[in-house]
Enzyme design. Sequence first.
Site, PDB file in Angstrom:
ATOM      1  N   ASN A   7       0.732  -1.233  -0.062  1.00 24.80           N
ATOM      2  CA  ASN A   7      -0.018   0.048   0.034  1.00 24.80           C
ATOM      3  C   ASN A   7       0.826   1.555  -0.074  1.00 24.80           C
ATOM      4  OD1 ASN A   7      -1.538   2.354   1.230  1.00 24.80           O
ATOM      5  ND2 ASN A   7      -3.092   0.917   1.664  1.00 24.80           N
ATOM      6  N   ASP A   9      -0.144   4.518  -0.074  1.00 21.30           N
ATOM      7  CA  ASP A   9      -0.765   5.719   0.497  1.00 21.30           C
ATOM      8  C   ASP A   9       0.109   6.359   1.171  1.00 21.30           C
ATOM      9  OD1 ASP A   9      -2.941   4.437  -0.597  1.00 21.30           O
ATOM     10  OD2 ASP A   9      -3.972   4.063   1.634  1.00 21.30           O
ATOM     11  N   HIS A  10       0.854   5.926   2.216  1.00 22.92           N
ATOM     12  CA  HIS A  10       1.669   6.735   3.095  1.00 22.92           C
ATOM     13  C   HIS A  10       2.694   7.459   2.315  1.00 22.92           C
ATOM     14  CE1 HIS A  10      -0.713   4.428   5.879  1.00 22.92           C
ATOM     15  NE2 HIS A  10      -0.511   3.396   5.427  1.00 22.92           N
ATOM     16  N   ARG A  18       3.288  18.660   2.133  1.00 23.24           N
ATOM     17  CA  ARG A  18       3.681  19.966   1.384  1.00 23.24           C
ATOM     18  C   ARG A  18       3.047  20.290   0.020  1.00 23.24           C
ATOM     19  NH1 ARG A  18       9.072  21.645   2.896  1.00 23.24           N
ATOM     20  NH2 ARG A  18       9.064  21.551   5.118  1.00 23.24           N
ATOM     21  N   HIS A  43      -5.550   3.805  -1.783  1.00 14.46           N
ATOM     22  CA  HIS A  43      -7.168   4.219  -1.409  1.00 14.46           C
ATOM     23  C   HIS A  43      -7.248   5.544  -1.992  1.00 14.46           C
ATOM     24  CE1 HIS A  43      -9.754   4.431   2.318  1.00 14.46           C
ATOM     25  NE2 HIS A  43     -10.192   4.698   1.295  1.00 14.46           N
ATOM     26  N   ARG A  45      -9.457   8.027  -0.934  1.00 13.57           N
ATOM     27  CA  ARG A  45     -10.305   8.456  -0.320  1.00 13.57           C
ATOM     28  C   ARG A  45     -11.405   9.638  -0.637  1.00 13.57           C
ATOM     29  NH1 ARG A  45      -9.042   6.715   5.093  1.00 13.57           N
ATOM     30  NH2 ARG A  45     -10.786   7.947   5.839  1.00 13.57           N
ATOM     31  N   ARG A  49      -7.150  12.853   0.941  1.00 13.06           N
ATOM     32  CA  ARG A  49      -6.090  13.363   1.742  1.00 13.06           C
ATOM     33  C   ARG A  49      -4.694  12.838   1.478  1.00 13.06           C
ATOM     34  NH1 ARG A  49      -7.328  10.001   7.330  1.00 13.06           N
ATOM     35  NH2 ARG A  49      -9.469  11.194   6.866  1.00 13.06           N
ATOM     36  N   HIS A  50      -4.502  11.748   0.932  1.00 20.13           N
ATOM     37  CA  HIS A  50      -3.334  11.049   0.225  1.00 20.13           C
ATOM     38  C   HIS A  50      -3.285  10.946  -1.075  1.00 20.13           C
ATOM     39  CE1 HIS A  50      -5.147   7.426   1.405  1.00 20.13           C
ATOM     40  NE2 HIS A  50      -4.908   7.580   2.795  1.00 20.13           N
ATOM     41  N   GLU A  70      -8.739   0.886  -3.308  1.00 15.89           N
ATOM     42  CA  GLU A  70      -9.425   0.973  -2.042  1.00 15.89           C
ATOM     43  C   GLU A  70     -10.354   1.996  -2.043  1.00 15.89           C
ATOM     44  OE1 GLU A  70      -6.805   0.254   1.374  1.00 15.89           O
ATOM     45  OE2 GLU A  70      -8.478   1.025   2.631  1.00 15.89           O
ATOM     46  N   THR A 101      -8.427   3.751   8.352  1.00 15.10           N
ATOM     47  CA  THR A 101      -9.619   2.751   8.311  1.00 15.10           C
ATOM     48  C   THR A 101      -9.716   2.256   9.424  1.00 15.10           C
ATOM     49  OG1 THR A 101      -9.088   2.543   5.880  1.00 15.10           O
ATOM     50  CG2 THR A 101     -10.839   0.885   6.732  1.00 15.10           C
ATOM     51  N   GLU A 151     -11.192  -9.405   2.892  1.00 15.57           N
ATOM     52  CA  GLU A 151      -9.938  -8.990   3.292  1.00 15.57           C
ATOM     53  C   GLU A 151     -10.249  -9.056   4.911  1.00 15.57           C
ATOM     54  OE1 GLU A 151      -6.980  -6.208   1.581  1.00 15.57           O
ATOM     55  OE2 GLU A 151      -6.806  -5.304   3.589  1.00 15.57           O
ATOM     56  N   HIS A 190      -3.903  -4.411   7.542  1.00 14.37           N
ATOM     57  CA  HIS A 190      -4.026  -3.321   8.595  1.00 14.37           C
ATOM     58  C   HIS A 190      -3.144  -3.570   9.702  1.00 14.37           C
ATOM     59  CE1 HIS A 190      -5.566   0.270   9.917  1.00 14.37           C
ATOM     60  NE2 HIS A 190      -6.226   0.438   8.958  1.00 14.37           N
ATOM     61  N   GLY A 212       1.147  -1.704   4.320  1.00 17.20           N
ATOM     62  CA  GLY A 212       1.726  -0.163   3.879  1.00 17.20           C
ATOM     63  C   GLY A 212       2.414   0.423   5.149  1.00 17.20           C
ATOM     64  N   HIS A 213       1.950   0.805   6.121  1.00 19.95           N
ATOM     65  CA  HIS A 213       2.596   1.774   6.934  1.00 19.95           C
ATOM     66  C   HIS A 213       3.998   1.259   7.439  1.00 19.95           C
ATOM     67  CE1 HIS A 213       3.101   3.976  10.804  1.00 19.95           C
ATOM     68  NE2 HIS A 213       2.879   5.064   9.804  1.00 19.95           N
TER      69      HIS A 213
HETATM   70  N1  PXP Z   1      -6.160  -2.935   4.271  1.00 23.55           N
HETATM   71  C1  PXP Z   1      -7.055  -1.880   4.143  1.00 23.55           C
HETATM   72  C2  PXP Z   1      -8.455  -2.352   3.830  1.00 23.55           C
HETATM   73  C3  PXP Z   1      -6.461  -0.564   4.638  1.00 23.55           C
HETATM   74  O1  PXP Z   1      -7.210   0.495   4.700  1.00 23.55           O
HETATM   75  C4  PXP Z   1      -5.035  -0.446   4.923  1.00 23.55           C
HETATM   76  C5  PXP Z   1      -4.447   0.902   5.233  1.00 23.55           C
HETATM   77  O2  PXP Z   1      -4.581   1.579   4.505  1.00 23.55           O
HETATM   78  C6  PXP Z   1      -4.381  -1.576   4.642  1.00 23.55           C
HETATM   79  C7  PXP Z   1      -4.712  -2.795   4.377  1.00 23.55           C
HETATM   80  C8  PXP Z   1      -2.676  -1.297   5.097  1.00 23.55           C
HETATM   81  O3  PXP Z   1      -2.897  -1.244   6.369  1.00 23.55           O
HETATM   82  P1  PXP Z   1      -1.081  -0.494   7.117  1.00 23.55           P
HETATM   83  O4  PXP Z   1      -1.045   0.752   6.481  1.00 23.55           O
HETATM   84  O5  PXP Z   1      -1.583  -0.485   8.467  1.00 23.55           O
HETATM   85  O6  PXP Z   1      -0.419  -1.725   6.749  1.00 23.55           O
END
Ligand code: PXP
Length: 240
Positions: A7, A9-10, A18, A43, A45, A49-50, A70, A101, A151, A190, A212-213
């Site tokens: 993922n 997104d981060h 910025r 994702h 959104r 936001r990202h 997503e 989420t 999931e 997640h 992701g994170h």
């Molecule tokens: N699955 C879903 C549905 C999510 O919303 C996220 C977070 O965007 C992830 C997986 C990945 O989670 P994380 O960033 O905590 O690894």
Amino acid sequence: MIELGVNVDHVATVRQARRTYEPDPVVAAALAEQGGADGITFHLREDRRHIQDRDVAILKETVTVKTNLEIACADEVVDIACKTLPTWALLVPESREEVTTEGGLNVASDNGRIQAAIDKLQGHGILVSLFVDPDPHQIEAAANLSVEAVELHTGPYALASGHEQLLELERLKKAGELTTAAGLRLHAGHGLNYHNVRPVAQIDNMIELNIGHSIVSRAVMVGMREAVAQMRQILDLVSP
Ligand code: PXP
């Protein structure tokens, strides 16, 4: 082999801090592929936001592994998915106040909104996955919606520790059995990180994990020394 969905997104979150062009989640996705990602998750959104609309369009063009978009069950983003045609659409609940989420979809008490989004997406040839809590009622309800995958939300497992974490793992295992028995692909994600991922990856019939994170966090740390060294080199060239 467990499939790894990364993922990005981060990466976009840092860029949006910025509102500039870097770091680009598109570049991060290409590097994630080089590292062995089987899929790229992003994702879009409703509050943007990202990930931005431009990211979705370019990721679809440039990612060579599976794309997993997503989205919430909202017309605007479902329409974007139907135009973009990712491999997968991952349906999630969304609220503007949340940092990330926070829970799975409430499939069990849906009034037709989720089904309408599924029908539209599948009508465009997109595979659909539902993000749900590891709760038997939710899995049963998801199985009745004729989606391709569930999931499981691993957030509570990731936040728990000790005995509580073992209980959360048992919930995930039971939900995994129900998901597989219903003929659905089993995905999870997640809060998974380098320390807590193994027991989840070992759940019977687990096919895909979306992470992701923790990966983006580690990328910052393993890249920090080199990034500083490159800036040092530029400054030293100006003034040795
Ligand atoms: N699955 C879903 C549905 C999510 O919303 C996220 C977070 O965007 C992830 C997986 C990945 O989670 P994380 O960033 O905590 O690894």
